[in-house]
Design an enzyme around this catalytic site. Structure first.
Site, mmCIF file in Angstrom:
data_model
loop_
_atom_site.group_PDB
_atom_site.id
_atom_site.type_symbol
_atom_site.label_atom_id
_atom_site.label_comp_id
_atom_site.label_asym_id
_atom_site.label_seq_id
_atom_site.Cartn_x
_atom_site.Cartn_y
_atom_site.Cartn_z
ATOM 1 N N LYS A 129 0.798 -1.098 0.236
ATOM 2 C CA LYS A 129 0.196 0.023 -0.078
ATOM 3 C C LYS A 129 0.770 1.427 0.047
ATOM 4 O O LYS A 129 0.352 2.119 -0.771
ATOM 5 C CB LYS A 129 -1.113 0.140 1.234
ATOM 6 C CG LYS A 129 -1.880 -0.969 1.254
ATOM 7 C CD LYS A 129 -3.451 -0.700 1.614
ATOM 8 C CE LYS A 129 -4.312 -1.583 1.042
ATOM 9 N NZ LYS A 129 -4.904 -2.343 2.107
ATOM 10 N N LYS A 212 -2.909 -9.962 -9.806
ATOM 11 C CA LYS A 212 -4.120 -10.456 -8.700
ATOM 12 C C LYS A 212 -5.280 -9.265 -8.755
ATOM 13 O O LYS A 212 -5.039 -8.115 -8.958
ATOM 14 C CB LYS A 212 -3.547 -10.224 -7.314
ATOM 15 C CG LYS A 212 -4.643 -10.706 -6.288
ATOM 16 C CD LYS A 212 -4.344 -10.468 -5.054
ATOM 17 C CE LYS A 212 -4.723 -8.972 -4.540
ATOM 18 N NZ LYS A 212 -4.578 -8.888 -3.043
ATOM 19 N N LYS A 215 -9.330 -4.249 -6.128
ATOM 20 C CA LYS A 215 -9.837 -3.038 -6.454
ATOM 21 C C LYS A 215 -8.874 -1.865 -6.637
ATOM 22 O O LYS A 215 -8.904 -1.061 -7.599
ATOM 23 C CB LYS A 215 -10.704 -2.376 -5.316
ATOM 24 C CG LYS A 215 -12.008 -3.120 -5.148
ATOM 25 C CD LYS A 215 -12.674 -2.972 -3.821
ATOM 26 C CE LYS A 215 -12.921 -4.229 -3.283
ATOM 27 N NZ LYS A 215 -13.090 -4.603 -1.858
HETATM 28 P P1 TYM Z 1 -10.366 -7.663 1.286
HETATM 29 O O1 TYM Z 1 -11.271 -7.094 1.636
HETATM 30 O O2 TYM Z 1 -9.203 -7.280 0.518
HETATM 31 O O3 TYM Z 1 -10.519 -9.046 0.539
HETATM 32 C C1 TYM Z 1 -11.940 -10.150 0.884
HETATM 33 C C2 TYM Z 1 -11.354 -11.417 0.690
HETATM 34 O O4 TYM Z 1 -11.146 -11.619 -0.697
HETATM 35 C C3 TYM Z 1 -9.855 -12.335 -0.765
HETATM 36 N N1 TYM Z 1 -9.342 -11.915 -1.932
HETATM 37 C C4 TYM Z 1 -8.867 -12.667 -3.028
HETATM 38 N N2 TYM Z 1 -8.742 -14.111 -3.224
HETATM 39 C C5 TYM Z 1 -8.277 -14.542 -4.153
HETATM 40 N N3 TYM Z 1 -8.022 -13.802 -5.154
HETATM 41 C C6 TYM Z 1 -8.083 -12.429 -5.376
HETATM 42 N N4 TYM Z 1 -7.605 -11.857 -6.426
HETATM 43 C C7 TYM Z 1 -8.557 -11.843 -4.171
HETATM 44 N N5 TYM Z 1 -8.847 -10.506 -3.933
HETATM 45 C C8 TYM Z 1 -9.155 -10.451 -2.533
HETATM 46 C C9 TYM Z 1 -9.137 -11.997 0.355
HETATM 47 O O5 TYM Z 1 -8.168 -12.718 0.645
HETATM 48 C C10 TYM Z 1 -9.994 -11.846 1.239
HETATM 49 O O6 TYM Z 1 -10.046 -13.092 2.030
HETATM 50 N N6 TYM Z 1 -7.592 -8.072 5.477
HETATM 51 C C11 TYM Z 1 -8.746 -8.446 4.900
HETATM 52 C C12 TYM Z 1 -9.950 -8.327 5.702
HETATM 53 C C13 TYM Z 1 -10.243 -8.673 7.157
HETATM 54 C C14 TYM Z 1 -10.218 -10.216 7.480
HETATM 55 C C15 TYM Z 1 -10.184 -10.037 9.028
HETATM 56 C C16 TYM Z 1 -10.179 -11.116 6.871
HETATM 57 C C17 TYM Z 1 -10.110 -7.956 8.207
HETATM 58 N N7 TYM Z 1 -10.156 -8.644 9.169
HETATM 59 C C18 TYM Z 1 -10.392 -11.044 9.793
HETATM 60 C C19 TYM Z 1 -10.266 -12.343 7.595
HETATM 61 C C20 TYM Z 1 -10.500 -12.401 8.984
HETATM 62 C C21 TYM Z 1 -8.744 -7.754 3.651
HETATM 63 O O7 TYM Z 1 -8.588 -6.735 3.482
HETATM 64 O O8 TYM Z 1 -9.932 -8.406 2.924
#
Ligand code: TYM
Length: 350
Positions: A129, A212, A215
């Site tokens: 980031k 990957k 957004k």
């Molecule tokens: P976030 O909002 O970026 O993404 C949500 C979930 O989608 C998965 N993901 C993907 N999986 C495969 N290929 C991709 N291109 C891809 N893009 C996104 C992410 O791996 C995620 O599972 N830090 C987390 C949010 C969070 C969280 C938590 C998750 C906060 N607290 C506790 C699990 C447990 C995040 O930014 O997800």
């Protein structure tokens, strides 16, 4: 206090043991995309009726990058709509806004004191980031600590996520162990040490440019995009310049990677053979992908349109989920405060 869960139940093939406590979160930072769906959401929906499950929309986390109150509210409700449209049943498990459980920030504060800055500075997501030009604020740096609190405050044992979250779950494991070691007797730990649940075939879903899907890379296809907008995205997926008549290797093509996620075995085999035989262009593959996407999300799209007309019902789901989640979190926090030595005088008052 929730009891320590045993892990003795044999899991059904391919499924986690029924005793696992499933927890996971998604950021309300914009429209959810195929990466979110295949990497996480689909598994969330799949597991929530057979397992105890807690799913949170992590609006505190999104404050690290979004400073627009209207968008934050809207995106939070949109994620709830997405879950419900995709089949989440609020009678079966809890879906809620992270901010309905403010205790999670208290636990994160306690965990902050068990975390070194140098550990946080090694965070891949943090470095990524900052490299993208985001201000390295303290929220961004301590993001994984809040994530650990999210997982542990409900006694989570299994976290369905995409591969990009692996390091965060590892940090959660370290924090659970460190807390237990620092404040608990060996035979009476407060937190279970959770495991990630990452399905290898969807661990990293590629975006329009093959990186990957994300957004922030502006290469995402939204789960609920349709019509012209969807068509434009799919037709814009980057491919190589192999001519139409030449045989192609499906394993090296992003269009096929996405087709594979949506197609059943038979369709997959048919398209694989067409790639290898030649005379089948990327344009054909893209049309096939469009058809599969439309088919896959047809019902969910209708449900979402219907639900969008009833925003109060969506808020009710979040309210009830938040109430249950907070109750559970407070049980854990009572134990945490007692172990750490934090006085809460209102409890002792006559
Ligand atoms: P976030 O909002 O970026 O993404 C949500 C979930 O989608 C998965 N993901 C993907 N999986 C495969 N290929 C991709 N291109 C891809 N893009 C996104 C992410 O791996 C995620 O599972 N830090 C987390 C949010 C969070 C969280 C938590 C998750 C906060 N607290 C506790 C699990 C447990 C995040 O930014 O997800």
């Amino acid at each position: 206090m929730p009891s320590e869960r045993t892990r003795s139940n044999p899991p059904a093939p391919g499924l986690p043991a029924s005793s696992e406590v499933i927890v996971s979160g998604i950021q309300p930072s914009g429209a959810l995309h195929f990466g979110n769906y295949f990497g996480a959401l689909r598994q969330h929906i799949q597991l929530h009726k057979t397992h105890e499950a807690w799913y949170f929309i992590v609006n505190y986390h999104t404050l690290t990058t979004l400073r627009d109150r209207d968008k934050l509210r809207r995106y939070t409700l949109d994620v709830a709509l997405d879950y419900l449209a995709l089949g989440f049943d609020p009678e079966a498990a809890c879906l809620f806004a992270q901010s309905d459980v403010p205790e999670v920030t208290e636990l994160a504060w306690i965990f902050n004191n068990l975390t070194t800055v140098s550990q946080l500075e090694k965070g891949v997501a943090y470095k990524d980031k900052v490299a993208q030009g985001l201000a390295p604020n303290a929220g961004l740096l301590t993001y994984p600590v809040l994530q650990a609190a999210d997982i542990l405050i409900y006694g989570g044992t299994l976290v369905p996520v995409g591969a990009d979250q692996k390091q965060h779950i590892e940090m959660t494991r370290v924090l659970a162990e460190r807390f237990n070691r620092t404040y608990c007797l060996e035979d009476d730990p407060v937190f279970p040490v959770p495991e990630p649940w990452i399905l290898s075939d969807v661990a990293v879903v590629p975006g329009l440019d093959g990186r990957k899907m994300s957004k922030s890379y502006d290469n995402a296809i939204g789960i609920f995009e349709e019509g012209k907008a969807l068509r434009k995205k799919v037709m814009g997926i980057v491919t190589d310049s192999t001519p139409l008549e030449a045989p192609k290797d499906p394993e090296r093509d992003h269009v096929f990677t996405l087709i594979r996620l949506f197609a059943d075995e038979e369709t997959r085999t048919r398209i694989t053979e067409a790639y290898r035989a030649g005379g089948y262009g990327y344009g054909h593959a893209k049309k096939e992908l469009l058809r599969l996407v439309d088919e896959h999300f047809a019902e969910a799209r209708l449900r979402r349109k219907d639900l969008a007309r009833r925003p109060d019902d969506v808020l009710d789901v979040l309210r009830e989920g938040g109430r249950k989640a907070r109750e559970r979190a407070c049980e854990y926090m009572e134990r945490v405060r007692e172990r750490v030595g934090l006085i809460t005088t209102y409890r002792d008052a006559p």
